[in-house]
Design a protein around this motif. Sequence first.
Motif, PDB file in Angstrom:
ATOM      1  N   TYR A   1      -5.602   4.844  -2.124  1.00  0.00           N
ATOM      2  CA  TYR A   1      -6.550   3.901  -1.527  1.00  0.00           C
ATOM      3  C   TYR A   1      -6.145   3.674  -0.073  1.00  0.00           C
ATOM      4  O   TYR A   1      -5.039   3.991   0.334  1.00  0.00           O
ATOM      5  CB  TYR A   1      -6.572   2.574  -2.285  1.00  0.00           C
ATOM      6  CG  TYR A   1      -5.219   1.920  -2.388  1.00  0.00           C
ATOM      7  CD1 TYR A   1      -4.786   1.024  -1.417  1.00  0.00           C
ATOM      8  CD2 TYR A   1      -4.352   2.206  -3.437  1.00  0.00           C
ATOM      9  CE1 TYR A   1      -3.539   0.441  -1.491  1.00  0.00           C
ATOM     10  CE2 TYR A   1      -3.109   1.622  -3.516  1.00  0.00           C
ATOM     11  CZ  TYR A   1      -2.708   0.741  -2.541  1.00  0.00           C
ATOM     12  OH  TYR A   1      -1.470   0.166  -2.616  1.00  0.00           O
ATOM     13  N   ARG A   2      -7.065   3.126   0.690  1.00  0.00           N
ATOM     14  CA  ARG A   2      -6.768   2.787   2.077  1.00  0.00           C
ATOM     15  C   ARG A   2      -6.138   1.389   2.136  1.00  0.00           C
ATOM     16  O   ARG A   2      -6.489   0.524   1.342  1.00  0.00           O
ATOM     17  CB  ARG A   2      -8.032   2.790   2.912  1.00  0.00           C
ATOM     18  CG  ARG A   2      -8.630   4.157   3.067  1.00  0.00           C
ATOM     19  CD  ARG A   2      -9.827   4.074   4.007  1.00  0.00           C
ATOM     20  NE  ARG A   2     -10.499   5.352   4.088  1.00  0.00           N
ATOM     21  CZ  ARG A   2     -10.144   6.313   4.913  1.00  0.00           C
ATOM     22  NH1 ARG A   2      -9.127   6.145   5.718  1.00  0.00           N
ATOM     23  NH2 ARG A   2     -10.810   7.453   4.932  1.00  0.00           N
ATOM     24  N   PRO A   3      -5.241   1.166   3.091  1.00  0.00           N
ATOM     25  CA  PRO A   3      -4.706  -0.187   3.240  1.00  0.00           C
ATOM     26  C   PRO A   3      -5.821  -1.162   3.603  1.00  0.00           C
ATOM     27  O   PRO A   3      -6.755  -0.811   4.318  1.00  0.00           O
ATOM     28  CB  PRO A   3      -3.704  -0.069   4.392  1.00  0.00           C
ATOM     29  CG  PRO A   3      -3.535   1.366   4.649  1.00  0.00           C
ATOM     30  CD  PRO A   3      -4.664   2.100   4.027  1.00  0.00           C
ATOM     31  N   GLY A   4      -5.707  -2.371   3.112  1.00  0.00           N
ATOM     32  CA  GLY A   4      -6.738  -3.370   3.340  1.00  0.00           C
ATOM     33  C   GLY A   4      -6.692  -3.968   4.735  1.00  0.00           C
ATOM     34  O   GLY A   4      -5.720  -3.815   5.472  1.00  0.00           O
TER      35      GLY A   4
ATOM     36  N   ASP B   1      -4.424  -5.637   0.181  1.00  0.00           N
ATOM     37  CA  ASP B   1      -5.226  -4.421   0.228  1.00  0.00           C
ATOM     38  C   ASP B   1      -6.609  -4.600  -0.375  1.00  0.00           C
ATOM     39  O   ASP B   1      -7.544  -3.904   0.018  1.00  0.00           O
ATOM     40  CB  ASP B   1      -4.514  -3.283  -0.506  1.00  0.00           C
ATOM     41  CG  ASP B   1      -3.289  -2.812   0.237  1.00  0.00           C
ATOM     42  OD1 ASP B   1      -3.331  -2.756   1.472  1.00  0.00           O
ATOM     43  OD2 ASP B   1      -2.278  -2.505  -0.428  1.00  0.00           O
ATOM     44  N   PHE B   2      -6.774  -5.500  -1.326  1.00  0.00           N
ATOM     45  CA  PHE B   2      -8.028  -5.555  -2.077  1.00  0.00           C
ATOM     46  C   PHE B   2      -8.710  -6.919  -2.074  1.00  0.00           C
ATOM     47  O   PHE B   2      -9.699  -7.087  -2.771  1.00  0.00           O
ATOM     48  CB  PHE B   2      -7.786  -5.133  -3.527  1.00  0.00           C
ATOM     49  CG  PHE B   2      -7.254  -3.745  -3.640  1.00  0.00           C
ATOM     50  CD1 PHE B   2      -8.040  -2.662  -3.305  1.00  0.00           C
ATOM     51  CD2 PHE B   2      -5.955  -3.514  -4.050  1.00  0.00           C
ATOM     52  CE1 PHE B   2      -7.550  -1.378  -3.390  1.00  0.00           C
ATOM     53  CE2 PHE B   2      -5.460  -2.235  -4.145  1.00  0.00           C
ATOM     54  CZ  PHE B   2      -6.258  -1.163  -3.817  1.00  0.00           C
TER      55      PHE B   2
ATOM     56  N   LEU C   1      -1.115   5.455   6.766  1.00  0.00           N
ATOM     57  CA  LEU C   1      -2.252   4.590   7.035  1.00  0.00           C
ATOM     58  C   LEU C   1      -3.540   5.100   6.407  1.00  0.00           C
ATOM     59  O   LEU C   1      -4.432   4.331   6.123  1.00  0.00           O
ATOM     60  CB  LEU C   1      -2.479   4.501   8.541  1.00  0.00           C
ATOM     61  CG  LEU C   1      -1.942   3.285   9.241  1.00  0.00           C
ATOM     62  CD1 LEU C   1      -2.332   3.306  10.693  1.00  0.00           C
ATOM     63  CD2 LEU C   1      -2.360   2.031   8.598  1.00  0.00           C
ATOM     64  N   THR C   2      -3.656   6.384   6.229  1.00  0.00           N
ATOM     65  CA  THR C   2      -4.933   6.942   5.803  1.00  0.00           C
ATOM     66  C   THR C   2      -4.848   7.501   4.397  1.00  0.00           C
ATOM     67  O   THR C   2      -3.836   8.044   3.989  1.00  0.00           O
ATOM     68  CB  THR C   2      -5.373   8.073   6.742  1.00  0.00           C
ATOM     69  OG1 THR C   2      -4.385   9.084   6.728  1.00  0.00           O
ATOM     70  CG2 THR C   2      -5.579   7.559   8.149  1.00  0.00           C
ATOM     71  N   ALA C   3      -5.920   7.347   3.699  1.00  0.00           N
ATOM     72  CA  ALA C   3      -6.081   8.036   2.429  1.00  0.00           C
ATOM     73  C   ALA C   3      -6.920   9.269   2.722  1.00  0.00           C
ATOM     74  O   ALA C   3      -7.564   9.372   3.757  1.00  0.00           O
ATOM     75  CB  ALA C   3      -6.781   7.133   1.423  1.00  0.00           C
ATOM     76  N   ASP C   4      -6.910  10.208   1.838  1.00  0.00           N
ATOM     77  CA  ASP C   4      -7.690  11.425   2.076  1.00  0.00           C
ATOM     78  C   ASP C   4      -9.180  11.115   2.086  1.00  0.00           C
ATOM     79  O   ASP C   4      -9.642  10.136   1.530  1.00  0.00           O
ATOM     80  CB  ASP C   4      -7.389  12.457   1.010  1.00  0.00           C
ATOM     81  CG  ASP C   4      -6.123  13.230   1.324  1.00  0.00           C
ATOM     82  OD1 ASP C   4      -5.874  14.210   0.645  1.00  0.00           O
ATOM     83  OD2 ASP C   4      -5.396  12.844   2.250  1.00  0.00           O
TER      84      ASP C   4
ATOM     85  N   ALA D   1     -13.144  -1.323  -4.110  1.00  0.00           N
ATOM     86  CA  ALA D   1     -11.973  -0.527  -3.745  1.00  0.00           C
ATOM     87  C   ALA D   1     -10.864  -0.693  -4.784  1.00  0.00           C
ATOM     88  O   ALA D   1     -10.169   0.278  -5.112  1.00  0.00           O
ATOM     89  CB  ALA D   1     -11.458  -0.936  -2.364  1.00  0.00           C
ATOM     90  N   PHE D   2     -10.703  -1.899  -5.324  1.00  0.00           N
ATOM     91  CA  PHE D   2      -9.709  -2.106  -6.380  1.00  0.00           C
ATOM     92  C   PHE D   2     -10.065  -1.296  -7.612  1.00  0.00           C
ATOM     93  O   PHE D   2      -9.199  -0.636  -8.197  1.00  0.00           O
ATOM     94  CB  PHE D   2      -9.592  -3.585  -6.748  1.00  0.00           C
ATOM     95  CG  PHE D   2      -8.716  -3.820  -7.944  1.00  0.00           C
ATOM     96  CD1 PHE D   2      -7.337  -3.815  -7.820  1.00  0.00           C
ATOM     97  CD2 PHE D   2      -9.258  -4.014  -9.202  1.00  0.00           C
ATOM     98  CE1 PHE D   2      -6.516  -4.002  -8.913  1.00  0.00           C
ATOM     99  CE2 PHE D   2      -8.452  -4.211 -10.309  1.00  0.00           C
ATOM    100  CZ  PHE D   2      -7.075  -4.195 -10.161  1.00  0.00           C
TER     101      PHE D   2
END
Length: 182
Positions: free
Chosen positions: A32-35, A156-157, A6-9, A163-164
């Motif tokens: 990337y983080r999930p949208g 996601d975007f 679920l998480t990006a760094d 973010a994309f």
Amino acid sequence: MPLPFLTADRAFDTTDAVALPFDDHDQWRRPYRPGPYRVGAAALALLLASFVLLAAVIIVAAGSFGGGIATFAFAVLIILASLRLLRMGTWVSRAGVRRIGFFVTTTTPWAKVGSVRTAQQPVRWLNFPRTVQGQALVLDRAAGERLLLLTDHNADFLSRSEAFDRAADTVEAWHAEYGVRR
């Protein structure tokens, strides 16, 4: 309980221009983080699963053990589907790039990647059959095949163009670091 899919760094939340912000490049990471649409759909599926689990308890309490087991199995399928929905996307590591779909996962080693580039083209809107003009991160394999890694109109975007751009630049940086030098 941490959910790593679920998480990006935290490195993607900063404004640092670090292309490969991870310490361990051998671990598969989503850059990337999930949208919000993907997370919202998974949350609704988990809410439905909680009601189905409650129904399974009621069915077992009413005396129909077989029906309760079938309802419980259906709830487990909903939970697994929502977890798979959260895991979908593009993942990168030193080994290559991985495109995880709902049913199919495709892994391409960096040695077999010809190029990774952003292209303007018709893309599917939220994975529905309708197409709109948008941006896509396209992976060209050395064998001449093309693979769509990301689009700016997926779950996601959608309405998150920055973010994309950041995710596309990060995947391109991974290719520049580990791809075959020509």
